[in-house]
Design a protein around this motif. Structure first.
Motif, PDB file in Angstrom:
ATOM      1  N   LEU A   1     -10.872  10.284  -6.433  1.00 27.93           N
ATOM      2  CA  LEU A   1     -10.619   9.189  -7.366  1.00 27.93           C
ATOM      3  C   LEU A   1      -9.201   8.633  -7.252  1.00 27.93           C
ATOM      4  O   LEU A   1      -8.991   7.420  -7.316  1.00 27.93           O
ATOM      5  N   LYS A   2      -8.207   9.508  -7.076  1.00 27.51           N
ATOM      6  CA  LYS A   2      -6.823   9.032  -6.972  1.00 27.51           C
ATOM      7  C   LYS A   2      -6.619   8.202  -5.709  1.00 27.51           C
ATOM      8  O   LYS A   2      -5.927   7.172  -5.729  1.00 27.51           O
ATOM      9  N   TYR A   3      -7.229   8.655  -4.607  1.00 24.55           N
ATOM     10  CA  TYR A   3      -7.129   7.881  -3.364  1.00 24.55           C
ATOM     11  C   TYR A   3      -7.798   6.520  -3.528  1.00 24.55           C
ATOM     12  O   TYR A   3      -7.227   5.481  -3.159  1.00 24.55           O
ATOM     13  N   MET A   4      -9.012   6.515  -4.096  1.00 29.08           N
ATOM     14  CA  MET A   4      -9.733   5.258  -4.302  1.00 29.08           C
ATOM     15  C   MET A   4      -8.949   4.338  -5.236  1.00 29.08           C
ATOM     16  O   MET A   4      -8.853   3.129  -4.994  1.00 29.08           O
ATOM     17  N   ALA A   5      -8.385   4.931  -6.305  1.00 24.04           N
ATOM     18  CA  ALA A   5      -7.610   4.124  -7.244  1.00 24.04           C
ATOM     19  C   ALA A   5      -6.404   3.498  -6.550  1.00 24.04           C
ATOM     20  O   ALA A   5      -6.074   2.322  -6.780  1.00 24.04           O
ATOM     21  N   GLY A   6      -5.737   4.262  -5.675  1.00 21.40           N
ATOM     22  CA  GLY A   6      -4.594   3.735  -4.943  1.00 21.40           C
ATOM     23  C   GLY A   6      -4.960   2.541  -4.080  1.00 21.40           C
ATOM     24  O   GLY A   6      -4.267   1.514  -4.078  1.00 21.40           O
ATOM     25  N   VAL A   7      -6.073   2.679  -3.348  1.00 23.23           N
ATOM     26  CA  VAL A   7      -6.516   1.572  -2.491  1.00 23.23           C
ATOM     27  C   VAL A   7      -6.880   0.352  -3.334  1.00 23.23           C
ATOM     28  O   VAL A   7      -6.470  -0.779  -3.036  1.00 23.23           O
ATOM     29  N   LEU A   8      -7.640   0.560  -4.401  1.00 21.32           N
ATOM     30  CA  LEU A   8      -8.102  -0.558  -5.226  1.00 21.32           C
ATOM     31  C   LEU A   8      -6.942  -1.248  -5.937  1.00 21.32           C
ATOM     32  O   LEU A   8      -6.916  -2.481  -6.047  1.00 21.32           O
ATOM     33  N   ILE A   9      -5.972  -0.473  -6.415  1.00 18.91           N
ATOM     34  CA  ILE A   9      -4.797  -1.074  -7.076  1.00 18.91           C
ATOM     35  C   ILE A   9      -3.996  -1.915  -6.081  1.00 18.91           C
ATOM     36  O   ILE A   9      -3.581  -3.042  -6.383  1.00 18.91           O
ATOM     37  N   ALA A  10      -3.780  -1.368  -4.882  1.00 16.26           N
ATOM     38  CA  ALA A  10      -3.026  -2.109  -3.865  1.00 16.26           C
ATOM     39  C   ALA A  10      -3.772  -3.381  -3.447  1.00 16.26           C
ATOM     40  O   ALA A  10      -3.156  -4.444  -3.262  1.00 16.26           O
ATOM     41  N   LEU A  11      -5.095  -3.284  -3.304  1.00 15.82           N
ATOM     42  CA  LEU A  11      -5.902  -4.465  -2.960  1.00 15.82           C
ATOM     43  C   LEU A  11      -5.795  -5.525  -4.052  1.00 15.82           C
ATOM     44  O   LEU A  11      -5.644  -6.717  -3.766  1.00 15.82           O
TER      45      LEU A  11
ATOM     46  N   ALA B   1       0.817  -1.211   0.000  1.00 16.38           N
ATOM     47  CA  ALA B   1       0.000   0.000   0.000  1.00 16.38           C
ATOM     48  C   ALA B   1       0.853   1.263   0.000  1.00 16.38           C
ATOM     49  O   ALA B   1       0.570   2.221  -0.731  1.00 16.38           O
ATOM     50  N   LEU B   2       1.888   1.282   0.821  1.00 15.99           N
ATOM     51  CA  LEU B   2       2.766   2.454   0.880  1.00 15.99           C
ATOM     52  C   LEU B   2       3.498   2.660  -0.450  1.00 15.99           C
ATOM     53  O   LEU B   2       3.682   3.797  -0.904  1.00 15.99           O
ATOM     54  N   THR B   3       3.898   1.560  -1.079  1.00 15.17           N
ATOM     55  CA  THR B   3       4.578   1.650  -2.370  1.00 15.17           C
ATOM     56  C   THR B   3       3.652   2.220  -3.436  1.00 15.17           C
ATOM     57  O   THR B   3       4.019   3.144  -4.180  1.00 15.17           O
ATOM     58  N   VAL B   4       2.443   1.670  -3.521  1.00 20.66           N
ATOM     59  CA  VAL B   4       1.465   2.158  -4.503  1.00 20.66           C
ATOM     60  C   VAL B   4       1.116   3.617  -4.229  1.00 20.66           C
ATOM     61  O   VAL B   4       1.030   4.439  -5.154  1.00 20.66           O
ATOM     62  N   GLY B   5       0.943   3.959  -2.951  1.00 24.67           N
ATOM     63  CA  GLY B   5       0.603   5.329  -2.589  1.00 24.67           C
ATOM     64  C   GLY B   5       1.662   6.320  -3.045  1.00 24.67           C
ATOM     65  O   GLY B   5       1.346   7.386  -3.580  1.00 24.67           O
ATOM     66  N   ASN B   6       2.918   5.971  -2.868  1.00 31.10           N
ATOM     67  CA  ASN B   6       4.004   6.872  -3.263  1.00 31.10           C
ATOM     68  C   ASN B   6       4.210   6.918  -4.771  1.00 31.10           C
ATOM     69  O   ASN B   6       4.801   7.863  -5.292  1.00 31.10           O
ATOM     70  N   LEU B   7       3.726   5.913  -5.477  1.00 28.40           N
ATOM     71  CA  LEU B   7       3.832   5.911  -6.933  1.00 28.40           C
ATOM     72  C   LEU B   7       2.761   6.783  -7.591  1.00 28.40           C
ATOM     73  O   LEU B   7       3.031   7.472  -8.580  1.00 28.40           O
ATOM     74  N   ILE B   8       1.534   6.756  -7.040  1.00 26.07           N
ATOM     75  CA  ILE B   8       0.452   7.506  -7.689  1.00 26.07           C
ATOM     76  C   ILE B   8       0.180   8.849  -7.005  1.00 26.07           C
ATOM     77  O   ILE B   8      -0.573   9.669  -7.537  1.00 26.07           O
ATOM     78  N   ASN B   9       0.756   9.069  -5.804  1.00 28.40           N
ATOM     79  CA  ASN B   9       0.602  10.347  -5.086  1.00 28.40           C
ATOM     80  C   ASN B   9      -0.862  10.799  -4.992  1.00 28.40           C
ATOM     81  O   ASN B   9      -1.256  11.811  -5.589  1.00 28.40           O
ATOM     82  N   PRO B  10      -1.692  10.083  -4.239  1.00 26.26           N
ATOM     83  CA  PRO B  10      -3.131  10.385  -4.213  1.00 26.26           C
ATOM     84  C   PRO B  10      -3.491  11.728  -3.605  1.00 26.26           C
ATOM     85  O   PRO B  10      -4.572  12.270  -3.885  1.00 26.26           O
ATOM     86  N   GLY B  11      -2.613  12.300  -2.770  1.00 28.89           N
ATOM     87  CA  GLY B  11      -2.954  13.560  -2.115  1.00 28.89           C
ATOM     88  C   GLY B  11      -2.435  14.793  -2.813  1.00 28.89           C
ATOM     89  O   GLY B  11      -2.715  15.922  -2.397  1.00 28.89           O
ATOM     90  N   VAL B  12      -1.675  14.597  -3.905  1.00 25.23           N
ATOM     91  CA  VAL B  12      -1.102  15.732  -4.631  1.00 25.23           C
ATOM     92  C   VAL B  12      -2.134  16.311  -5.597  1.00 25.23           C
ATOM     93  O   VAL B  12      -2.730  15.585  -6.395  1.00 25.23           O
ATOM     94  N   GLY B  13      -2.354  17.610  -5.498  1.00 24.67           N
ATOM     95  CA  GLY B  13      -3.268  18.281  -6.421  1.00 24.67           C
ATOM     96  C   GLY B  13      -4.727  18.147  -6.083  1.00 24.67           C
ATOM     97  O   GLY B  13      -5.587  18.502  -6.893  1.00 24.67           O
ATOM     98  N   VAL B  14      -5.061  17.625  -4.902  1.00 21.79           N
ATOM     99  CA  VAL B  14      -6.461  17.474  -4.504  1.00 21.79           C
ATOM    100  C   VAL B  14      -6.970  18.775  -3.896  1.00 21.79           C
ATOM    101  O   VAL B  14      -6.324  19.363  -3.024  1.00 21.79           O
ATOM    102  N   ASP B  15      -8.124  19.242  -4.340  1.00 19.80           N
ATOM    103  CA  ASP B  15      -8.741  20.447  -3.809  1.00 19.80           C
ATOM    104  C   ASP B  15      -9.535  20.070  -2.563  1.00 19.80           C
ATOM    105  O   ASP B  15     -10.598  19.461  -2.650  1.00 19.80           O
ATOM    106  N   MET B  16      -9.005  20.427  -1.393  1.00 19.10           N
ATOM    107  CA  MET B  16      -9.652  20.041  -0.140  1.00 19.10           C
ATOM    108  C   MET B  16     -11.038  20.659   0.016  1.00 19.10           C
ATOM    109  O   MET B  16     -11.900  20.106   0.697  1.00 19.10           O
ATOM    110  N   SER B  17     -11.278  21.786  -0.609  1.00 14.39           N
ATOM    111  CA  SER B  17     -12.574  22.445  -0.473  1.00 14.39           C
ATOM    112  C   SER B  17     -13.697  21.652  -1.136  1.00 14.39           C
ATOM    113  O   SER B  17     -14.868  21.837  -0.830  1.00 14.39           O
ATOM    114  N   SER B  18     -13.314  20.742  -2.064  1.00 16.08           N
ATOM    115  CA  SER B  18     -14.336  19.953  -2.756  1.00 16.08           C
ATOM    116  C   SER B  18     -14.669  18.667  -2.021  1.00 16.08           C
ATOM    117  O   SER B  18     -15.531  17.914  -2.443  1.00 16.08           O
ATOM    118  N   ILE B  19     -13.952  18.405  -0.919  1.00 19.88           N
ATOM    119  CA  ILE B  19     -14.179  17.177  -0.154  1.00 19.88           C
ATOM    120  C   ILE B  19     -14.997  17.492   1.084  1.00 19.88           C
ATOM    121  O   ILE B  19     -14.674  18.403   1.839  1.00 19.88           O
TER     122      ILE B  19
END
Length: 447
Positions: free
Chosen positions: A240-250, A112-130
């Motif tokens: 979507l990037k966070y979800m993709a990271g979790v699903l790819i690692a799973l 999970a940590l490897t996949v997370g660092n490869l796709i960078n799910p938190g980079v470029g996310v607009d927190m105001s939209s969450i």
């Protein structure tokens, strides 16, 4: 004329339980999407269907499965320990199982940590939209996050076995059941009556499980309908990037790591395993509960995979309690996502801490929906990440929870198959038979 009569007498093919659950899952998602986008809010949609029929039937089914878990686990482990008989063999099985579970969980976090660092799910996310959720329940004095390893170990020994059974404290239930089974094995003929009682009660619980499984498709349909009726797709877009990271690692852990372990240590065809086990994965996906999946997992691993019931009765309930690879993967990706979102730098020491903490956090975690969010706060605290990160992923966690539960129970089954193979308790004829176990899942057609 004769050929026509022959065709007319040809029996209809009965619908199997796995197929019925697949159909119910698909229809449930479609129904939920229709309710969310095409039926206006109001009394009929929200009160009658979503929070009425769908909720009552879905939760009613979950409660039926949960009703069976504690007595089934208790009787299964007692019978399994008593049947194995040789305490040395039982100890070997126990050690191998624990080592396997801890190892795969640590690997899961690393993936999970490897996949997370490869796709960078938190980079470029607009927190105001969450939309952030409420984390007050996760940080209410630390009662749920500050449990020490010593307390966890001591909690395995029940001060009141009946209380542990009543409260569903699975580690304590497993410990007491294992103790009872070992004593029955040591006493031998002197405890024949008690041994027979537990075997007969275990048979009763299995028959009850079979009866409850007849309504599984209806429960699955309602659970999925309610989930998608409430969530829709809008909440997913900024995540979507966070979800993709979790699903790819799973997917990597389930389809690569587990399959390699099956090939190397069990020396069986992993594709055959997946084909036979997919129905249990679908069931776990729809219920989001490892505990509720225990009965179906045991029956499938015994009847379709060919594992000795004495092994499965021990390793599957234990795995549902301490083996949470899917949950650990979510926690690993969530750590990277939150660190990037809030600009927190994590180094090798912090990542090693995450692997150790997430692995330990999975031990004793209840196999119930969304419990991973509770233990995630413990992981965040270990490396100084803000709990607000958990609030940000709460909205879409239900879908990911369903997926990671499927991975959790697959890990239990893979471990069981590996241990059974190494202990020469795996029937390869059953494993390689494509029709094995199908007679036990036939569903009756409507007249």
């Amino acid at each position: 004329m004769g050929s026509t009569d022959t065709k007319a007498k040809k029996p209809r093919k009965k619908l199997g339980l796995t197929s019925a659950i697949f159909i119910a899952l698909g229809l449930g998602i479609v129904c939920g999407v229709i309710f969310h986008y095409f039926i206006p809010e109001g009394f009929v949609r929200d009160d009658v269907f979503v929070n009425g029929i769908f909720y009552v039937v879905g939760q009613g089914f979950i409660r039926l499965m949960q009703m069976l878990v504690v007595p089934l686990v208790f009787c299964s482990i007692v019978c399994g320990a008593a049947a194995i008989g040789d305490t040395k063999t039982l100890g070997t099985v126990g050690v191998k199982t624990l080592v396997f579970y801890i190892f795969t969980t640590a690997v899961a976090v690393a993936v999970a940590l490897t996949v997370g660092n490869l796709i960078n799910p938190g980079v470029g996310v607009d927190m105001s939209s969450i939309v952030a959720g409420d984390v007050s329940a996760l940080d209410s004095g630390g009662s749920s996050t500050d449990v020490s390893i010593v307390d966890t170990l001591l909690g395995i020994i029940p001060s009141n076995p009946l209380g542990a059974l009543a409260e569903g404290d699975m580690l304590a239930v497993i410990f007491f059941a294992l103790f009872v089974g070992i004593i029955i094995a040591i006493m031998g003929r002197k405890a024949e009556t008690v041994h027979s009682f537990f075997e007969q009660f275990n048979d009763i619980m299995m028959n009850m499980t079979t009866a409850v499984m007849y309504v599984a498709p209806f429960g699955v349909f309602c659970l999925l309908s309610r989930t998608f009726a409430g969530v829709g797709f809008e909440a997913f877009i900024p995540m979507l990037k966070y979800m993709a990271g979790v699903l790819i690692a799973l997917a990597l852990h389930c389809l690569v790591v587990y399959m390699i372990l099956l090939s190397v240590f069990a020396r069986v065809n992993p594709i055959t395993f997946l084909k036979k086990f997919v129905g249990v994965m679908v069931f776990a996906f729809s219920t989001s509960s490892s505990n509720a999946t225990i009965p179906l997992n045991i029956e499938t691993i015994v009847n379709k995979i060919g594992v000795d019931r004495r092994i499965a009765s021990f390793t599957i309930p234990l795995g549902a309690t301490i083996n949470m690879d899917g949950t650990a993967i979510m926690q690993g990706v969530a750590v990277v996502f939150t660190a990037q979102l809030f600009g927190v730098e994590l180094g090798p020491i912090e990542y090693a801490t995450v692997i150790a903490t997430a692995t330990l956090a999975s031990i004793g975690t209840a196999g119930v929906p969304s419990v991973g969010l509770i233990t995630l706060s413990m992981v965040f605290n270990s490396v100084g990440l803000p709990l607000e990160g958990i609030a940000l992923i709460m909205g879409i966690d239900r879908i990911l929870d369903m997926t990671r539960t499927a991975v959790n129970i697959t890990g239990d089954a893979v471990c069981t198959t590996v241990v059974a193979r190494q202990e020469k308790r795996l029937n390869l004829e059953v494993f390689n038979d494509p029709d094995a176990g199908k007679e036990s899942e036939k569903m009756t057609d409507a007249a």
